[in-house]
Enzyme design. Sequence first.
Site, mmCIF file in Angstrom:
data_model
loop_
_atom_site.group_PDB
_atom_site.id
_atom_site.type_symbol
_atom_site.label_atom_id
_atom_site.label_comp_id
_atom_site.label_asym_id
_atom_site.label_seq_id
_atom_site.Cartn_x
_atom_site.Cartn_y
_atom_site.Cartn_z
ATOM 1 N N ASP A 1 2.966 51.528 10.575
ATOM 2 C CA ASP A 1 3.616 51.366 9.285
ATOM 3 C C ASP A 1 2.619 50.626 8.383
ATOM 4 O OD1 ASP A 1 5.780 50.975 7.333
ATOM 5 O OD2 ASP A 1 5.672 48.888 7.974
ATOM 6 N N ASP B 1 3.432 48.796 4.772
ATOM 7 C CA ASP B 1 3.948 47.587 4.101
ATOM 8 C C ASP B 1 4.576 46.602 5.090
ATOM 9 O OD1 ASP B 1 4.022 49.942 2.176
ATOM 10 O OD2 ASP B 1 4.267 48.243 0.828
ATOM 11 N N GLU C 1 0.129 21.680 8.752
ATOM 12 C CA GLU C 1 0.178 20.368 9.403
ATOM 13 C C GLU C 1 -0.975 20.142 10.368
ATOM 14 O OE1 GLU C 1 3.673 18.659 10.260
ATOM 15 O OE2 GLU C 1 5.000 20.107 9.299
#
Length: 428
Positions: free
Chosen positions: A56, A58, A362
């Site tokens: 696929d 997108d 982080e």
Amino acid sequence: MRAMRSRDGAVAVAASAQYAKCAQGHEMLFGVQDYASITRRRGAASMTPTPTVILDLDGTLINTEQLVDEVVGAVVRDLTEGALATSTIHDALERVRGMRPMDATRELISRLSLDIAPEALLAATSPLLNARWGEVQLMPGAMRLLEHLRAKGVRFGLATSTPREYFALKMASHARVVEMMSCEITGDLVVRGKPDPEIFELAAKTLGADAAACVVIEDTPVGCEAGQSAGMRTIAVPSIRDRAAFENCADAVIHSLYDLDLAKFGLPAFEDWLPLDDGSADAVLPIPPVVMRGPVVKGFGRGAKELGIPTANLDVAALKFQVDSLAPGIYLGFAKLRGEIYQQVMSIGWNPFFDNAKKTIEPWLLHDFGDEGDFYGEELELVVSAYLRPEADFTTLEALITRIHRDAEVAKTMLQREELKHTVKLLH
Ligand code: ADP
Ligand code: RBF
Ligand code: MG
């Protein structure tokens, strides 16, 4: 228009969106399939052929989904004059993901009971999107996957709901991806879009492969259902939060393309993971290094307090481009603070253990700063050199802490390796 390409006799459907082309494509393909079955019959009966991969576009290879949600979401909000909650619109957008633009628009109108014709809504959204497809980046790990499959001689092609007219715009800055494909089946070439299997069936025919020998890689339930209905095995790399939606339509649900276990599907395994040589199963994946820099910002205030693991957060909004080029997960690399270099191990994402609504960056600098350990507002520079693992949920806080300490050990060991050591030079 691109010429019909053929690598080993199979035919790629040509670039034009005209229906005649599609019919011609079909016709030629039957010949290809005959050829494929003859060659298969000639081979030893016990030999299973290497699967063919159908991808696929997108949300799987290119990062369009945030943009679609932003643009279409804003149009729907205007249209409904704020009557619908942002989360209601977002949920509906996630449900229609993977469909062709007109199919998705119709479904969105029905789900949100919008008072507009599908043609009118599409006429409002598509120029806005067309103006912005150029911003779209490749998904993390997409190029690595395609280069690997190509190097190993695996055939692969695209089956995208995107119609040909938008396809060129979306791929303008990703020509290499299109070049590598053995076929590109766009949404306009089929009568029924995903979740109907037609697009995958056409892709398989074009590639000269049996459905059973095809592996589909998809980010949406609609796409996985289509692949499954076509009789193919499916791997989900969800671009939506609801992982349970893939339970009945995917043979594997992974976190990002970094985590693809190709061998499980009879495909040649990646060879770029660097194992630790300490008898453990741990390994790290060197990635194209990503540099990010900015002032240290406040986080949720619990790193040091609850975990004993302080993390000097950087601002996600200011570093959107860099963050989007990395899958959510745990990484290792180097940091520069106050002119000094440190090793660092970091998490990028939503910290599932705490179920954060906001994405954070982080980094834990692997050094005890003692009394000097307050650097809020100070400039911090990071290089992200390798991927370690996906973000995980844990049953206890202790388990999370233990895992993060292990991550730090892995980082300390692996950052000394030649393959990663050199990335420190990217710091200014
Ligand atoms: P927050 O949620 O605001 O990020 P933390 O509890 O994670 O709060 O603490 C982060 C702060 O701790 C950093 O911004 C920095 O000022 C300080 N700090 C001290 N030592 C370290 C370290 N080794 N790595 C990262 N930050 C550290
Ligand atoms: N949070 C999670 O919820 N799951 C994780 O797997 C996870 N892994 C982490 C690994 C490292 C190396 C670091 C520095 C943090 C990780 N965190 C994880 C984030 C941690 O929850 C976060 O730093 C605290 O919530 C502080 O905001
Ligand atoms: Mg922190």
